[in-house]
Write an enzyme that holds these catalytic residues in place. Sequence first.
Site, PDB file in Angstrom:
ATOM      1  N   GLU A  72      33.043  34.783  39.676  1.00 37.98           N
ATOM      2  CA  GLU A  72      33.627  33.625  40.355  1.00 37.98           C
ATOM      3  C   GLU A  72      32.533  32.692  40.868  1.00 37.98           C
ATOM      4  O   GLU A  72      32.662  31.464  40.799  1.00 37.98           O
ATOM      5  CB  GLU A  72      34.516  34.096  41.503  1.00 37.98           C
ATOM      6  CG  GLU A  72      35.780  34.796  41.020  1.00 37.98           C
ATOM      7  CD  GLU A  72      36.669  35.267  42.139  1.00 37.98           C
ATOM      8  OE1 GLU A  72      37.740  34.686  42.349  1.00 37.98           O
ATOM      9  OE2 GLU A  72      36.280  36.236  42.829  1.00 37.98           O
ATOM     10  N   GLU A  92      39.175  43.171  38.616  1.00 37.46           N
ATOM     11  CA  GLU A  92      40.088  43.298  39.751  1.00 37.46           C
ATOM     12  C   GLU A  92      41.425  43.940  39.395  1.00 37.46           C
ATOM     13  O   GLU A  92      41.980  44.722  40.188  1.00 37.46           O
ATOM     14  CB  GLU A  92      40.334  41.918  40.385  1.00 37.46           C
ATOM     15  CG  GLU A  92      39.191  41.396  41.239  1.00 37.46           C
ATOM     16  CD  GLU A  92      38.144  40.628  40.459  1.00 37.46           C
ATOM     17  OE1 GLU A  92      37.316  39.951  41.083  1.00 37.46           O
ATOM     18  OE2 GLU A  92      38.162  40.709  39.213  1.00 37.46           O
TER      19      GLU A  92
END
Length: 218
Positions: A72, A92
């Site tokens: 990210e 995730e």
Amino acid sequence: FQAALEDFNRDSSLRVGIVTGKGPVFCSGMDIGDLPYSPGPEPAVPSLMRGLETFKPLIAAIRGPALGGGLELALACDIRIAAENATFGFPEVKLGIIPGWGGTQRAIRQLAWSSAAALLLTGQIINAAEALRIGLINQVVASSELDNCVFQWAEMLCQAAPLAVQAAKEAMLKGSQLSFPEGLQLEDALCQYLKTTLDYQEGLQAYRENRPPAFKGQ
């Protein structure tokens, strides 16, 4: 990191930022072993990934893993250069959560839908060659050449007019949230502003005199 970014934003003498890890890892995300089973809501702190913008260009220099929050962070940069040993992924979903620092939104805006979906929905880890193929990164180099390559990119960015570079990035960031006609209006407004700057005059004069321009960010 956030304090450094805020200083970078304020310092007009700084034109390009380089984001990298210390040692052989870019950023492998959170320490999963320290995560609570029932965490409370996180404080809304502005970060590069969410809420804190910079219109100066950022280069990510990536060695080793860029996973989860690390990917990210890389996606929040503008240019991404990777060493051959770099790896990328959003693990995730294998933990029962999703990326929470803008990963889902930046991935679908910067990659083809199928490529973004493959990363976000499966949690797979890909190597640097595959990341280059899907357009996640700009270039792959040997680990020993990474720093030199990143500095070459930074030098190219610094040779351009800083106000123009920042306006171009502003148009990209803000325009991605606007309709096409609204984006064209934003582009025109920024272009008209740049025509009032001293750097624009210097760029024209340097071209006519066949010499390198000396931009001052004014």
